[in-house]
Design a protein around this motif. Structure first.
Motif, PDB file in Angstrom:
ATOM      1  N   GLU A  10       0.893  -1.371   0.105  1.00  0.00           N
ATOM      2  CA  GLU A  10       0.194   0.002  -0.276  1.00  0.00           C
ATOM      3  C   GLU A  10       0.892   1.184  -0.069  1.00  0.00           C
ATOM      4  O   GLU A  10       0.222   2.430  -0.047  1.00  0.00           O
ATOM      5  N   PHE A  15       1.422   1.844  -6.385  1.00  0.00           N
ATOM      6  CA  PHE A  15      -0.100   1.871  -5.765  1.00  0.00           C
ATOM      7  C   PHE A  15      -0.268   3.264  -5.480  1.00  0.00           C
ATOM      8  O   PHE A  15      -1.554   3.868  -5.523  1.00  0.00           O
ATOM      9  N   LEU A 126      -8.619  -4.999  -6.315  1.00  0.00           N
ATOM     10  CA  LEU A 126      -7.951  -4.547  -5.000  1.00  0.00           C
ATOM     11  C   LEU A 126      -8.596  -5.245  -3.870  1.00  0.00           C
ATOM     12  O   LEU A 126     -10.166  -5.329  -3.955  1.00  0.00           O
ATOM     13  N   SER A 130      -7.451  -1.403   0.380  1.00  0.00           N
ATOM     14  CA  SER A 130      -6.728  -0.628  -0.776  1.00  0.00           C
ATOM     15  C   SER A 130      -7.714   0.170  -1.540  1.00  0.00           C
ATOM     16  O   SER A 130      -7.326   1.169  -1.990  1.00  0.00           O
TER      17      SER A 130
END
Length: 161
Positions: A10, A15, A126, A130
């Protein structure tokens, strides 16, 4: 079965670039000039903070930054430390995003979505934590754009430029 949440995943640049892309997409829907770079350093740590996730429940694009802060007074506690701690996460995300042409940083210091958009269906793959961070980034993009200047946003959040 116990599932472990991968914090590293994360906070990796790809990301975080995805979260910033969502932030910018929402921002330019309200203000097409784009977001000034310092706003990325505010939006990303707030969006990624799981401890603030519950404060976004019951909000939408029209809620606005001021109303959200009124409902979430604890948000500003430790915000400066949270922002400072995230410098090593945001900077690589911005660099990666620009390199991958997902983000564009103009000579005016404003960020805009790049030529390569992230596929909207990617969010469905996801995990819920997330995906929630991505949605929160988009919500913040709208709220920040509606709130006005970068200086105004910093002031609303109790930070100085």
């Amino acid at each position: 079965m116990i599932l472990a949440h991968d914090l590293y995943a994360e906070t990796n640049p790809a990301f975080c670039t995805y979260a910033l892309a969502e932030f910018l997409k929402a921002f330019v829907e309200v203000d097409e000039t784009g977001a000034e770079l310092p706003l990325a350093y505010l939006a990303l740590p707030i969006a990624l903070s799981e401890d603030l996730a519950g404060s976004f429940e019951g909000t939408n694009k029209k809620t606005g930054l001021l109303e959200w802060l009124e409902r979430t007074p604890q948000m500003s506690v430790g915000l400066a430390q949270r922002v400072n701690a995230s410098l090593e996460i945001v900077t690589p995300a911005v660099r990666y995003g620009c390199f991958a042409d997902v983000l564009v940083l103009g000579a005016d210091g404003r960020m805009r979505p790049g030529a390569k958009a992230v596929k909207p269906t990617a969010i469905t793959k996801l995990d819920s934590i997330s995906a929630g961070a991505i949605r929160r980034a988009g919500r913040l993009g709208t709220w920040f754009a509606m709130a006005g200047s970068t200086r105004n946003i910093f002031g609303i959040l109790g930070l100085t430029v």
